[in-house]
Design an enzyme around this catalytic site. Structure first.
Site, mmCIF file in Angstrom:
data_model
loop_
_atom_site.group_PDB
_atom_site.id
_atom_site.type_symbol
_atom_site.label_atom_id
_atom_site.label_comp_id
_atom_site.label_asym_id
_atom_site.label_seq_id
_atom_site.Cartn_x
_atom_site.Cartn_y
_atom_site.Cartn_z
ATOM 1 N N PHE A 68 -50.745 -22.582 -41.104
ATOM 2 C CA PHE A 68 -49.545 -22.436 -40.271
ATOM 3 C C PHE A 68 -49.836 -21.649 -38.992
ATOM 4 C CE2 PHE A 68 -45.209 -20.224 -39.881
ATOM 5 C CZ PHE A 68 -44.626 -21.296 -39.231
ATOM 6 N N ARG A 81 -61.708 -26.712 -45.069
ATOM 7 C CA ARG A 81 -62.423 -26.816 -46.348
ATOM 8 C C ARG A 81 -62.714 -28.275 -46.679
ATOM 9 N NH1 ARG A 81 -58.957 -23.256 -50.424
ATOM 10 N NH2 ARG A 81 -57.324 -24.074 -49.085
ATOM 11 N N ASP A 121 -66.350 -23.302 -45.803
ATOM 12 C CA ASP A 121 -65.534 -22.645 -46.825
ATOM 13 C C ASP A 121 -65.891 -21.163 -46.840
ATOM 14 O OD1 ASP A 121 -64.608 -21.666 -49.444
ATOM 15 O OD2 ASP A 121 -64.246 -23.777 -49.899
ATOM 16 N N LEU A 122 -64.889 -20.319 -46.937
ATOM 17 C CA LEU A 122 -65.121 -18.870 -46.932
ATOM 18 C C LEU A 122 -65.965 -18.401 -48.120
ATOM 19 C CD1 LEU A 122 -61.621 -17.466 -45.879
ATOM 20 C CD2 LEU A 122 -63.684 -17.597 -44.492
ATOM 21 N N LYS A 149 -55.862 -7.636 -48.882
ATOM 22 C CA LYS A 149 -55.792 -7.672 -47.419
ATOM 23 C C LYS A 149 -56.277 -6.340 -46.828
ATOM 24 C CE LYS A 149 -54.368 -10.803 -45.481
ATOM 25 N NZ LYS A 149 -54.989 -12.107 -45.092
ATOM 26 N N PRO A 160 -49.614 -9.353 -38.913
ATOM 27 C CA PRO A 160 -48.261 -9.892 -38.836
ATOM 28 C C PRO A 160 -47.382 -9.440 -40.000
ATOM 29 C CG PRO A 160 -49.950 -11.634 -38.808
ATOM 30 C CD PRO A 160 -50.593 -10.378 -39.270
#
Length: 345
Positions: A19, A40, A69-70, A165, A190
């Site tokens: 998003f 991905r 991909d992470l 996070k 955010p």
């Protein structure tokens, strides 16, 4: 935003179908940048183009995709090759039914470090990390004074997702300090991301609006929330990317003062006419939520927030970068109107 001096430079956006990422891509393209986006699965490329079209952007030959991909090293060196900047927007999805919090913490931390290593080794000038307000406001005693960028969530008391996070962002800053070389870093934190939905992929914050509009929420829990329009989150990423003073800084992205969930319901009810007919403006008692939490993990995750103030300030971004966010009301209504327009209710 005038970025003409940087036109044509290449920017990597990670998690390109997300998003926030799609809105960042729209603003980068509109500012004249070339964009490479990681996915991905390259099967998602068509979805990204559809969302860009919905957002009024035509990528032409200025957008390319690369599979990365992470959770794996593969392709990250190729992904950053030739890039001036990286917007690291990708993030592991929050899990509710995890067996151990490391299921969220380890992928978040390792993913950030993987991108930063590749960026450093690839000669990238600056990475802008999409962190979260969850890295700032959790685990503190209740306060009415607004949280600013000097706060870090207390990881001993924060829920698992917010802990992930926090630890991921801290790992990023530690990496820059210890082994970042010439690489620069900025972070954007955010609050609940609202604004125009462009397709079926959107932030989990938007489910609040969806559940109110469909009548799934019989009322509002006594939760104090903060919101920001995704278009403003994207514009803050671009400011943090290019502003010399943004190097080494983190920025809260919020539209204004926090509001109680029942106020969100009233904004929808009062402004959407027939489309807001199913919205309940009842205030749910805390005791009802505590009972529901016994069997519903989503409700259980809300309990630490009941009756707690969550005010934050974006004064730093506004005063030092000239950021101009839309109002909370505008962000909420833009969300609702896009869900209705795209038949996503």
């Amino acid at each position: 935003m005038n970025t003409n001096s940087d036109n044509g430079k290449l920017v990597l956006v990670t998690g390109g179908s997300g998003f926030i990422a799609v809105h960042c891509i729209i603003q980068l393209l509109n500012a004249g940048y070339r964009v490479r986006a990681t996915l991905r699965s390259l099967d998602k490329a068509a979805n990204v183009h559809a969302m860009l079209a919905e957002g009024g952007a035509n990528a032409g030959d200025k957008l390319s995709f690369i599979k990365a991909d992470l959770s794996a090293d593969h392709n990250w060196a190729e992904a950053v090759k030739g890039c001036e900047y990286v917007l690291h927007v990708a993030s592991p999805t929050p899990k509710l039914n995890f067996k151990h919090e490391d299921e969220m913490i380890v992928p978040a931390r390792e993913g950030v470090l993987r991108v930063l290593r590749a960026a450093r080794d690839g000669g990238v000038k600056r990475v802008v990390l999409t962190s979260a307000i969850g890295a700032i406001v959790y685990g503190h005693p209740d306060q009415t004074a607004p949280y600013d960028e000097s706060y870090w969530s207390n990881t001993e008391k924060a829920p698992a997702y917010q802990k992930s996070k926090t630890l991921a962002e801290k790992a990023a800053w530690e990496f820059i300090q210890r082994e970042g070389g010439a690489l620069e870093l900025s972070a954007v934190n955010p609050t609940g991301v609202m604004g125009p939905v462009l397709g079926a992929e959107y932030s989990h914050s938007i489910n609040v609006i969806k559940n109110l509009l469909t009548g799934k929420m019989a009322g509002s829990p006594k939760i104090n929330s903060f919101f920001v329009d995704v278009r403003d989150v994207a514009s803050l990423h671009l400011l943090a990317m290019t502003s010399p003073i943004a190097n080494g800084e983190r920025y809260i992205a919020t539209a204004g003062e926090s509001i109680w969930m029942v106020e969100v319901a009233k904004i929808l009810k009062d402004n959407l006419g027939e489309a807001g007919a199913k919205v309940s403006v009842k205030q749910l008692p805390n005791t009802l939520l505590r009972v529901a939490a016994l069997t519903d993990p989503m409700v259980k995750s809300m309990l630490p927030l009941l009756s707690k103030h969550m005010n934050t300030t974006s004064a730093k971004a506004i005063d030092t970068l000239g950021w101009k966010p839309r109002s909370t009301k505008e962000a909420i209504l833009a969300t609702a109107e896009s869900l209705i327009r795209l038949n996503l209710l």
